[in-house]
Write a protein that holds these residues in place. Structure first.
Motif, short mmCIF file in Angstrom:
data_model
loop_
_atom_site.label_atom_id
_atom_site.label_comp_id
_atom_site.label_asym_id
_atom_site.label_seq_id
_atom_site.Cartn_x
_atom_site.Cartn_y
_atom_site.Cartn_z
N MET A 1 -17.57 99.97 20.36
CA MET A 1 -16.34 99.35 19.55
C MET A 1 -16.79 99.19 18.31
SD MET A 1 -14.00 95.91 20.21
CE MET A 1 -15.36 94.78 20.41
N TRP A 2 -18.01 97.98 18.19
CA TRP A 2 -18.33 97.66 16.76
C TRP A 2 -18.96 98.81 15.79
CZ3 TRP A 2 -16.18 93.56 15.65
CH2 TRP A 2 -15.67 92.65 16.60
N PHE A 3 -19.26 99.80 16.48
CA PHE A 3 -19.64 101.12 15.85
C PHE A 3 -18.68 101.49 15.20
CE2 PHE A 3 -19.98 105.62 15.79
CZ PHE A 3 -20.82 105.88 15.27
N TRP A 4 -17.54 101.75 15.97
CA TRP A 4 -16.29 102.35 15.05
C TRP A 4 -15.88 101.53 13.97
CZ3 TRP A 4 -15.72 107.12 16.27
CH2 TRP A 4 -15.93 107.68 17.54
N PHE A 5 -15.83 100.26 13.99
CA PHE A 5 -15.51 99.51 12.77
C PHE A 5 -16.48 99.33 11.62
CE2 PHE A 5 -12.79 97.44 16.49
CZ PHE A 5 -11.67 97.79 15.88
N GLY A 6 -17.76 99.38 12.02
CA GLY A 6 -18.57 99.54 11.11
C GLY A 6 -18.69 100.66 10.16
N VAL A 7 -18.61 101.79 11.01
CA VAL A 7 -18.48 103.17 10.25
C VAL A 7 -17.12 103.04 9.48
CG1 VAL A 7 -18.42 105.70 10.48
CG2 VAL A 7 -19.82 104.39 11.91
N ALA A 8 -15.94 102.78 9.94
CA ALA A 8 -14.92 102.42 9.09
C ALA A 8 -15.07 102.03 7.84
CB ALA A 8 -13.85 101.86 9.99
N ALA A 9 -15.65 100.52 8.31
CA ALA A 9 -16.04 99.78 6.79
C ALA A 9 -16.89 100.48 5.83
CB ALA A 9 -16.76 98.47 7.32
N LEU A 10 -17.95 101.48 6.23
CA LEU A 10 -18.59 102.11 5.39
C LEU A 10 -17.84 103.20 4.80
CD1 LEU A 10 -21.48 103.09 4.41
CD2 LEU A 10 -21.33 104.63 6.19
N PHE A 11 -16.74 103.92 5.16
CA PHE A 11 -16.15 104.94 4.79
C PHE A 11 -15.01 104.05 3.81
CE2 PHE A 11 -17.68 107.96 7.52
CZ PHE A 11 -17.31 109.15 7.05
N LEU A 12 -14.70 102.90 4.05
CA LEU A 12 -13.72 102.23 3.21
C LEU A 12 -14.40 101.97 1.76
CD1 LEU A 12 -11.06 100.91 2.84
CD2 LEU A 12 -11.85 98.77 3.74
N LEU A 13 -15.71 101.56 1.88
CA LEU A 13 -16.45 101.31 0.75
C LEU A 13 -16.89 102.63 0.09
CD1 LEU A 13 -19.26 98.93 1.83
CD2 LEU A 13 -17.50 98.31 0.48
N LEU A 14 -16.91 103.67 0.77
CA LEU A 14 -17.20 104.94 0.01
C LEU A 14 -15.89 105.39 -0.65
CD1 LEU A 14 -19.16 107.07 2.66
CD2 LEU A 14 -20.04 106.36 0.26
N GLU A 15 -14.59 105.07 -0.17
CA GLU A 15 -13.15 105.28 -0.54
C GLU A 15 -13.10 104.46 -2.07
OE1 GLU A 15 -9.89 106.15 -1.78
OE2 GLU A 15 -10.70 107.19 -0.25
#
Length: 146
Positions: A1-15
């Motif tokens: 679960m935390w993996f998904w949210f961590g990668v989502a945060a990474l993509f949000l920073l890239l955005e």
């Protein structure tokens, strides 16, 4: 679960670094996958939920952009600072091309389709790569761009 949210945060920073909406859609899909994991769904449903949210967002973004009637980027004065600026053309060659002095350098330029190739003042209608697309006269939208 935390993996998904961590990668989502990474993509949000890239955005935030790129300024496109596509990485935001991926981040929303990853957050949906994290939510599915939190709800206890299997890995297959986590992936399906992420893909579904991303694709629905992509379709919505595509429809929104189509409804706005996009102006091509190369001729959009809000994107390209050169649109509407004046240049002086001494003479055109037989192919409707010329070298003009603009912003401290010599630029390749060509006459816009359907426009007369005459010497004198022209304005930049569009920029295609390193070539200025010119039209005779002054920029019709405003005289303040000179």
């Amino acid at each position: 679960m935390w993996f998904w949210f961590g990668v989502a945060a990474l993509f949000l920073l890239l955005e935030m670094a790129t300024g496109t909406f596509y990485l935001l859609l991926v981040a929303l899909g990853l957050a949906a996958s994290g939510t599915a994991a939190y709800a206890g769904l299997s890995l297959v449903w986590q992936i399906i939920s992420g893909l579904a949210v991303s694709l629905v967002g992509l379709v919505a973004l595509h429809r929104y952009r189509q409804s706005k009637g996009q102006v091509p980027t190369q001729s959009n004065p809000n994107v390209v600072q050169d649109i509407g600026r004046s240049v002086i053309v001494d003479a055109w060659d037989e192919n409707g091309q010329v070298r003009v002095f603009y912003r401290g350098a010599n630029w390749s330029a060509r006459i816009d389709a359907g426009q007369p190739a005459q010497p004198g003042e022209h304005y930049i209608q569009a920029v295609q790569g390193l070539t200025l697309i010119l039209r005779p006269g002054r920029y019709p939208a405003s005289d303040t761009r000179h």
